[in-house]
Scaffold this motif. Structure first.
Motif, PDB file in Angstrom:
ATOM      1  N   PRO A  10       0.829  -1.216   0.000  1.00  0.00           N
ATOM      2  CA  PRO A  10       0.000   0.000   0.000  1.00  0.00           C
ATOM      3  C   PRO A  10       0.860   1.262   0.000  1.00  0.00           C
ATOM      4  CG  PRO A  10      -0.788  -1.592   1.621  1.00  0.00           C
ATOM      5  CD  PRO A  10       0.530  -2.109   1.134  1.00  0.00           C
ATOM      6  N   ALA A  11       0.401   2.270  -0.715  1.00  0.00           N
ATOM      7  CA  ALA A  11       1.088   3.557  -0.736  1.00  0.00           C
ATOM      8  C   ALA A  11       0.468   4.476   0.310  1.00  0.00           C
ATOM      9  CB  ALA A  11       0.982   4.187  -2.122  1.00  0.00           C
ATOM     10  N   PRO A  12       1.255   5.299   0.993  1.00  0.00           N
ATOM     11  CA  PRO A  12       0.699   6.219   1.999  1.00  0.00           C
ATOM     12  C   PRO A  12      -0.308   7.172   1.367  1.00  0.00           C
ATOM     13  CG  PRO A  12       3.102   6.141   2.134  1.00  0.00           C
ATOM     14  CD  PRO A  12       2.715   5.422   0.881  1.00  0.00           C
ATOM     15  N   PRO A  13      -1.424   7.435   2.027  1.00  0.00           N
ATOM     16  CA  PRO A  13      -2.426   8.359   1.465  1.00  0.00           C
ATOM     17  C   PRO A  13      -1.865   9.747   1.182  1.00  0.00           C
ATOM     18  CG  PRO A  13      -3.343   7.133   3.321  1.00  0.00           C
ATOM     19  CD  PRO A  13      -1.883   6.827   3.295  1.00  0.00           C
ATOM     20  N   SER A  14      -0.840  10.134   1.938  1.00  0.00           N
ATOM     21  CA  SER A  14      -0.229  11.440   1.735  1.00  0.00           C
ATOM     22  C   SER A  14       0.721  11.456   0.548  1.00  0.00           C
ATOM     23  CB  SER A  14       0.550  11.859   2.976  1.00  0.00           C
ATOM     24  OG  SER A  14       1.645  10.963   3.183  1.00  0.00           O
ATOM     25  N   GLY A  15       1.149  10.273   0.093  1.00  0.00           N
ATOM     26  CA  GLY A  15       2.127  10.175  -0.973  1.00  0.00           C
ATOM     27  C   GLY A  15       3.561  10.335  -0.492  1.00  0.00           C
ATOM     28  N   GLU A  74      -2.250  16.943  -9.050  1.00  0.00           N
ATOM     29  CA  GLU A  74      -1.180  15.989  -8.750  1.00  0.00           C
ATOM     30  C   GLU A  74       0.197  16.635  -8.868  1.00  0.00           C
ATOM     31  OE1 GLU A  74       0.493  11.489  -9.576  1.00  0.00           O
ATOM     32  OE2 GLU A  74      -1.077  12.271 -10.910  1.00  0.00           O
ATOM     33  N   ILE A  75       0.371  17.532  -9.804  1.00  0.00           N
ATOM     34  CA  ILE A  75       1.659  18.223  -9.921  1.00  0.00           C
ATOM     35  C   ILE A  75       1.948  19.018  -8.652  1.00  0.00           C
ATOM     36  CG2 ILE A  75       2.856  20.073 -11.184  1.00  0.00           C
ATOM     37  CD1 ILE A  75       1.267  19.018 -13.698  1.00  0.00           C
ATOM     38  N   ARG A  76       0.931  19.659  -8.099  1.00  0.00           N
ATOM     39  CA  ARG A  76       1.112  20.394  -6.842  1.00  0.00           C
ATOM     40  C   ARG A  76       1.405  19.443  -5.691  1.00  0.00           C
ATOM     41  NH1 ARG A  76      -4.028  24.319  -8.227  1.00  0.00           N
ATOM     42  NH2 ARG A  76      -2.880  25.774  -9.582  1.00  0.00           N
ATOM     43  N   LEU A  77       0.738  18.274  -5.692  1.00  0.00           N
ATOM     44  CA  LEU A  77       1.037  17.254  -4.689  1.00  0.00           C
ATOM     45  C   LEU A  77       2.488  16.817  -4.798  1.00  0.00           C
ATOM     46  CD1 LEU A  77       0.109  15.029  -2.590  1.00  0.00           C
ATOM     47  CD2 LEU A  77      -0.284  13.575  -4.587  1.00  0.00           C
ATOM     48  N   GLY A 307      14.474   7.790  -6.327  1.00  0.00           N
ATOM     49  CA  GLY A 307      15.409   7.262  -5.345  1.00  0.00           C
ATOM     50  C   GLY A 307      15.187   5.817  -4.949  1.00  0.00           C
ATOM     51  N   GLY A 308      14.869   4.966  -5.921  1.00  0.00           N
ATOM     52  CA  GLY A 308      14.686   3.553  -5.608  1.00  0.00           C
ATOM     53  C   GLY A 308      13.306   3.198  -5.104  1.00  0.00           C
ATOM     54  N   VAL A 309      12.363   4.134  -5.119  1.00  0.00           N
ATOM     55  CA  VAL A 309      10.963   3.849  -4.788  1.00  0.00           C
ATOM     56  C   VAL A 309      10.143   4.007  -6.065  1.00  0.00           C
ATOM     57  CG1 VAL A 309       8.963   4.472  -3.384  1.00  0.00           C
ATOM     58  CG2 VAL A 309      11.273   4.684  -2.436  1.00  0.00           C
ATOM     59  N   ARG A 310       9.376   2.998  -6.387  1.00  0.00           N
ATOM     60  CA  ARG A 310       8.535   3.011  -7.581  1.00  0.00           C
ATOM     61  C   ARG A 310       7.085   2.900  -7.126  1.00  0.00           C
ATOM     62  NH1 ARG A 310      11.268  -0.392 -11.406  1.00  0.00           N
ATOM     63  NH2 ARG A 310      10.609  -2.193 -10.177  1.00  0.00           N
ATOM     64  N   TRP A 311       6.211   3.722  -7.690  1.00  0.00           N
ATOM     65  CA  TRP A 311       4.795   3.627  -7.343  1.00  0.00           C
ATOM     66  C   TRP A 311       3.943   3.881  -8.574  1.00  0.00           C
ATOM     67  CZ3 TRP A 311       7.851   7.776  -6.211  1.00  0.00           C
ATOM     68  CH2 TRP A 311       7.397   9.061  -6.571  1.00  0.00           C
ATOM     69  N   TRP A 312       2.655   3.545  -8.449  1.00  0.00           N
ATOM     70  CA  TRP A 312       1.739   3.628  -9.592  1.00  0.00           C
ATOM     71  C   TRP A 312       0.376   4.095  -9.106  1.00  0.00           C
ATOM     72  CZ3 TRP A 312       4.741  -0.404  -8.060  1.00  0.00           C
ATOM     73  CH2 TRP A 312       4.140  -1.363  -7.231  1.00  0.00           C
ATOM     74  N   ASN A 313      -0.283   4.876  -9.949  1.00  0.00           N
ATOM     75  CA  ASN A 313      -1.569   5.470  -9.592  1.00  0.00           C
ATOM     76  C   ASN A 313      -2.730   4.530  -9.883  1.00  0.00           C
ATOM     77  OD1 ASN A 313      -0.295   7.811  -8.809  1.00  0.00           O
ATOM     78  ND2 ASN A 313      -0.767   8.943 -10.681  1.00  0.00           N
ATOM     79  N   VAL A 314      -3.858   4.819  -9.241  1.00  0.00           N
ATOM     80  CA  VAL A 314      -5.089   4.094  -9.549  1.00  0.00           C
ATOM     81  C   VAL A 314      -5.396   4.263 -11.033  1.00  0.00           C
ATOM     82  CG1 VAL A 314      -6.052   4.277  -7.232  1.00  0.00           C
ATOM     83  CG2 VAL A 314      -6.487   6.104  -8.893  1.00  0.00           C
ATOM     84  N   LYS A 315      -6.079   3.279 -11.599  1.00  0.00           N
ATOM     85  CA  LYS A 315      -6.239   3.233 -13.049  1.00  0.00           C
ATOM     86  C   LYS A 315      -7.362   4.120 -13.579  1.00  0.00           C
ATOM     87  CE  LYS A 315      -6.532  -0.673 -14.998  1.00  0.00           C
ATOM     88  NZ  LYS A 315      -6.915  -2.078 -15.281  1.00  0.00           N
ATOM     89  N   GLU A 322     -11.107  11.691  -7.939  1.00  0.00           N
ATOM     90  CA  GLU A 322     -11.732  11.739  -6.619  1.00  0.00           C
ATOM     91  C   GLU A 322     -10.678  11.804  -5.515  1.00  0.00           C
ATOM     92  OE1 GLU A 322     -14.883   9.183  -3.847  1.00  0.00           O
ATOM     93  OE2 GLU A 322     -14.228   8.409  -5.801  1.00  0.00           O
ATOM     94  N   ARG A 323      -9.638  11.007  -5.623  1.00  0.00           N
ATOM     95  CA  ARG A 323      -8.601  11.036  -4.585  1.00  0.00           C
ATOM     96  C   ARG A 323      -7.948  12.399  -4.495  1.00  0.00           C
ATOM     97  NH1 ARG A 323      -5.284   5.468  -3.620  1.00  0.00           N
ATOM     98  NH2 ARG A 323      -6.999   3.997  -3.853  1.00  0.00           N
ATOM     99  N   LEU A 324      -7.631  12.959  -5.632  1.00  0.00           N
ATOM    100  CA  LEU A 324      -6.965  14.263  -5.627  1.00  0.00           C
ATOM    101  C   LEU A 324      -7.896  15.350  -5.105  1.00  0.00           C
ATOM    102  CD1 LEU A 324      -5.070  13.822  -8.971  1.00  0.00           C
ATOM    103  CD2 LEU A 324      -3.991  14.324  -6.765  1.00  0.00           C
ATOM    104  N   ALA A 325      -9.190  15.262  -5.429  1.00  0.00           N
ATOM    105  CA  ALA A 325     -10.148  16.244  -4.922  1.00  0.00           C
ATOM    106  C   ALA A 325     -10.237  16.192  -3.407  1.00  0.00           C
ATOM    107  CB  ALA A 325     -11.513  16.002  -5.555  1.00  0.00           C
ATOM    108  N   GLN A 326      -9.962  15.019  -2.835  1.00  0.00           N
ATOM    109  CA  GLN A 326      -9.982  14.852  -1.381  1.00  0.00           C
ATOM    110  C   GLN A 326      -8.641  15.187  -0.732  1.00  0.00           C
ATOM    111  OE1 GLN A 326     -11.208  10.783  -0.813  1.00  0.00           O
ATOM    112  NE2 GLN A 326     -13.330  11.171  -1.407  1.00  0.00           N
ATOM    113  N   GLY A 327      -7.692  15.625  -1.547  1.00  0.00           N
ATOM    114  CA  GLY A 327      -6.378  15.970  -1.009  1.00  0.00           C
ATOM    115  C   GLY A 327      -5.485  14.770  -0.762  1.00  0.00           C
ATOM    116  N   LEU A 328      -5.823  13.622  -1.366  1.00  0.00           N
ATOM    117  CA  LEU A 328      -5.071  12.394  -1.161  1.00  0.00           C
ATOM    118  C   LEU A 328      -4.206  12.087  -2.371  1.00  0.00           C
ATOM    119  CD1 LEU A 328      -7.938  10.163   0.293  1.00  0.00           C
ATOM    120  CD2 LEU A 328      -6.203  11.447   1.580  1.00  0.00           C
ATOM    121  N   SER A 329      -3.168  11.304  -2.137  1.00  0.00           N
ATOM    122  CA  SER A 329      -2.364  10.818  -3.252  1.00  0.00           C
ATOM    123  C   SER A 329      -3.181   9.824  -4.072  1.00  0.00           C
ATOM    124  CB  SER A 329      -1.103  10.125  -2.724  1.00  0.00           C
ATOM    125  OG  SER A 329      -0.496   9.351  -3.742  1.00  0.00           O
TER     126      SER A 329
END
Length: 417
Positions: A10-15, A74-77, A307-315, A322-329
């Motif tokens: 799981p990825a942290p909600p804060s990103g 997301e760019i601002r995040l 830096g050696g961490v790879r992550w991927w967004n919801v599809k 919706e996640r970004l509108a809620q201030g979440l990663s």
């Protein structure tokens, strides 16, 4: 972006990212990829995370009209997560999908957000992909005015029956005219994407596509073997026996044909599937991927690496917005790469390049394997004497196997970064 996502953790909600990853920022170039997941129609071979208007329906947040706003969030995040470190963006690549289904003003807004949050390097490369039928000289002129410096057209083939099998919508000559329109619009850097190995494509068909691409005058050509992805309409047609599966020997012949034709025309390979007229015409964004740079992937299903961490967004675009509108990663999952995996990926990626791989990256067994590969005609002996592993033409055809033979053991990498 592939339509399937890894499992990961799981990825942290804060990103937020580990301090160790943030500590590597500034050591390597930083780029931004923007995935625009919209297509007018879905091509039969495509397995990317894309959606037509009919597939999206009226889902809140899934509209093309609201996509730029979500991407800017997301760019601002990204700026908040990466902190205040000076991180000028050396390349922006807008891919898809069909990015040019969005108005140039929306693509320009996204680019301005990157500039506002991070700043663009003085010579930043800014690319958008485009389907030939989705642009004209007016829209290309607008994109150039908004700061795009490079455009990549999906030509795929010059033969109507090959385009029909791929379910491409443009006419065979449209991509060629697009190059001319892009030049008139002020683009100095133009790429054409080609696909070889389509069922029913002959050597003459492939030669016609190569000749047409060269005649259009791009400074960069990408040529990829057709991959039959499970779940696509093309895969279903092959499974039913309507079309033959691409033959590996034929694919190898087509690649050699591409190398010979493109090199005669003054385009030199710099990565297995990519040729450029000069070093300055190489795609710097893709080089960032191949040389272990950092990048943030914006958009549904987009992948990132820092830096050696790879992550991927919801599809799905609606879940993403919706996640970004809620201030979440919007991240769906991530993985922290261990030293072995990072070294393995470095070998696999850098070996694909014309500059090759520094032999110091290899352990003694790997260096011995490199000398064995040279004796088999897979690596250039002269480059090996200079301390680098560089693939021969035959080696390019067998690149994955060569790279696996060079990979050090997990034990030899214990404690290494």
């Amino acid at each position: 972006m592939p339509s399937t996502l890894p499992d990961g953790e799981p990825a942290p909600p804060s990103g937020e990212l580990p301090a160790s990853a943030l500590g590597e920022l500034g050591e390597r170039p930083f780029g931004i990829y923007v995935h625009v997941p919209f297509c007018a129609t879905r091509c039969g071979y495509c397995d990317f995370n894309t959606y037509t208007a009919a597939e999206l329906g009226s889902a809140p947040g899934a509209s093309r009209a609201t996509y730029a706003d979500a991407a800017i969030r997301e760019i601002r995040l990204a700026r908040r997560v990466l902190g205040g470190v000076d991180l000028p963006v050396v390349s922006v690549f807008v891919g898809g999908g069909t990015p040019t289904l969005l108005p140039p003003t929306d693509l320009g807004r996204i680019l301005r957000a990157v500039q506002d949050e991070f700043g663009l390097a003085p010579d930043a490369e800014v690319t958008t992909e485009a389907n030939p039928e989705s642009v004209d000289e007016r829209s290309l002129t607008a994109l150039r005015a908004h700061g795009f410096t490079r455009v990549s057209f999906g030509m795929q083939s010059a033969r109507p029956h090959v385009l029909a099998v791929l379910e491409r919508q443009h006419t065979p000559g449209r991509a060629v005219r697009c190059v001319e329109e892009a030049r008139s619009a002020g683009f100095d850097h133009v790429n054409l994407d080609l696909i070889y190995g389509t069922p029913g494509e002959s050597a003459d068909d492939w030669q016609a596509s190569l000749d047409a691409a060269i005649g259009a005058g791009p400074d960069h050509v990408s040529a990829y073997a057709l991959i039959v992805e499970e779940g696509t309409r093309l895969a279903a047609r092959i499974r039913r026996g309507e079309l033959p599966m691409p033959d590996d020997d034929v694919l190898a012949d087509r690649y050699v044909q591409a190398e010979e034709t493109l090199s005669r025309a003054g385009l030199s390979w710099y990565e297995i599937s990519n040729w450029a007229r000069s070093p300055g015409d190489r795609c710097r964004h893709n080089l960032l991927y191949w040389t272990g740079g950092h990048w943030w992937g914006v958009g549904p299903g987009a992948h990132s690496h820092v830096g050696g961490v790879r992550w991927w967004n919801v599809k799905h675009p609606a879940a993403y917005a919706e996640r970004l509108a809620q201030g979440l990663s919007p991240a769906a999952g991530r993985e922290v790469l261990d030293p072995f995996t990072r070294r393995f990926e470095r070998i696999m990626l850098e070996l694909r390049l014309v500059d090759g791989l520094d032999l110091e990256v290899l352990d003694p067994d790997g260096r011995a394997a490199a000398h064995a590969a040279a004796s088999e005609g897979l690596l250039e002996p002269a480059a090996l004497r200079d301390g680098r592993a560089v693939l021969t033409l035959r080696g390019r055809l067998l690149a994955d196997g060569v790279a696996r033979d060079l990979v050090p053991t997990g034990e030899s990498l214990a404690g290494q970064a």
